[in-house]
Scaffold this active site. Structure first.
Site: not given
Length: 335
Positions: A30, A122, A157
């Site tokens: 991320s 995601d 994610h």
């Protein structure tokens, strides 16, 4: 917060080891992935590879203050009328910055190894954004055979593990998902080649706390925590030549949020223990409204200042200071 509880050793100063700094690498998830790309591009003469989990291309939000919200949407989960970032434009900026000596020459990345991952489920960073990261690296001259892009796993994610974390397809805190996939091993082997298999991290090494404050310019806003973490294999304390891997957490993943989960449960330490790899886990904290970092993210959009993407960026310089200290190259003193 301890991993080995009372056995956790604390130190106020990051130590140095017998390290081949030219075998260093970095990875992140991320915001940590965006930061890993920035750091890799800016310091490519030092690094040999990068692991990118749910991260976009270099300089993705560019430097447009008034269009920042637009750029963030474009670089994370763009609407159909916005479209993903243009890697050709971003590559052009990188060429310019290299010519201005703000970052290392792009030719340094030619033989580097790049691992890029995007989960099909995601919901925070779109796979089509991550696709542009691969294109950027190709434009930057990295050999296509050295780029491993994984985009077929039904993962959310998160950083993926073989046997720890939440359900594979969710995009929820702590953003560590059990997908029956050893992502730490995949990243390290993609960068460094075939490695010895993972072993018990506790029996074969230790985690130390260290002070990050001496690497932080007190006159600038870095949003970095006072304390960072480092895993050191026993072999690295007895004279073996070791490598360094920097593992960057994502938003809402610092120790102040999820305790030791990122620096002890993601699988890096088990691989590091059997392969003479020191793993550095720097930490970023939440900062107030005026600093625009409410989720404890690494700076990939400029909240620390206009140099955030180059070698003079506050967080970039701090990470390099830590890397050089581990290699015994630099003593950082702050007033």
């Amino acid at each position: 917060m301890s991993l080995w509880h009372s056995e956790l050793h604390a130190t106020t100063r990051l130590p140095g080891f017998n390290v081949d700094i030219k075998q260093s690498s970095i990875s992140g998830v991320s915001s940590g992935a965006y930061m890993a790309v920035q750091f890799h591009v800016a310091f490519s003469s030092t690094l040999v590879g990068v692991g990118i989990v749910a991260g976009g291309p270099y300089f993705c939000t560019q430097d447009s203050f008034f269009a920042l919200q637009y750029r963030i949407i474009q670089c994370m989960n763009p609407y159909f009328w916005i479209g993903p970032p243009d890697p050709e434009i971003l590559h052009g900026f990188a060429v310019q910055f290299a010519e201005e000596e703000k970052i290392d020459r792009l030719v340094n990345m030619e033989n580097d190894k790049v691992y890029i991952f995007s989960g099909t489920k995601d919901t925070i960073v779109s796979p089509k954004v991550v696709e542009q990261t691969k294109i950027f690296y190709t434009l930057a001259g990295v050999k296509e055979s050295n780029i491993r892009a994984v985009n077929h796993v039904n993962a959310g994610h998160a950083f993926l593990t073989d046997d720890y974390g939440g359900e594979c397809d969710i995009s929820e805190a702590p953003f560590i998902n059990d997908c029956d996939l050893d992502q730490a091993g995949a990243i390290l082997e993609n960068i460094h080649g075939e490695l010895n298999g993972p072993v018990n991290a506790k029996e074969n090494g230790e985690i130390f706390e260290f002070s990050q404050t001496e690497f932080i310019d007190s006159s600038s806003t870095t949003s970095m925590s006072d304390t960072g973490y480092i895993y050191v294999p026993k072999t690295c304390t007895t004279g073996s030549i070791c490598k360094i891997h920097i593992a960057l957490h994502g938003c809402l993943q610092a120790a102040e949020e999820i305790s030791d989960q990122y620096y002890s449960k993601t699988g890096y330490n088990e691989w590091a223990a059997s392969n003479n790899i020191i793993v550095l886990y720097p930490q970023v904290k939440k900062s107030g409204f005026f600093y625009s970092n409410p989720n404890g993210c690494w700076d990939w959009w400029g909240y620390t200042g206009e140099d955030y993407y180059n070698r003079d960026g506050a967080q970039m310089a701090a990470l390099m200071g830590m890397l050089e200290r581990l290699a015994g190259r630099r003593i950082v003193v702050t007033e």
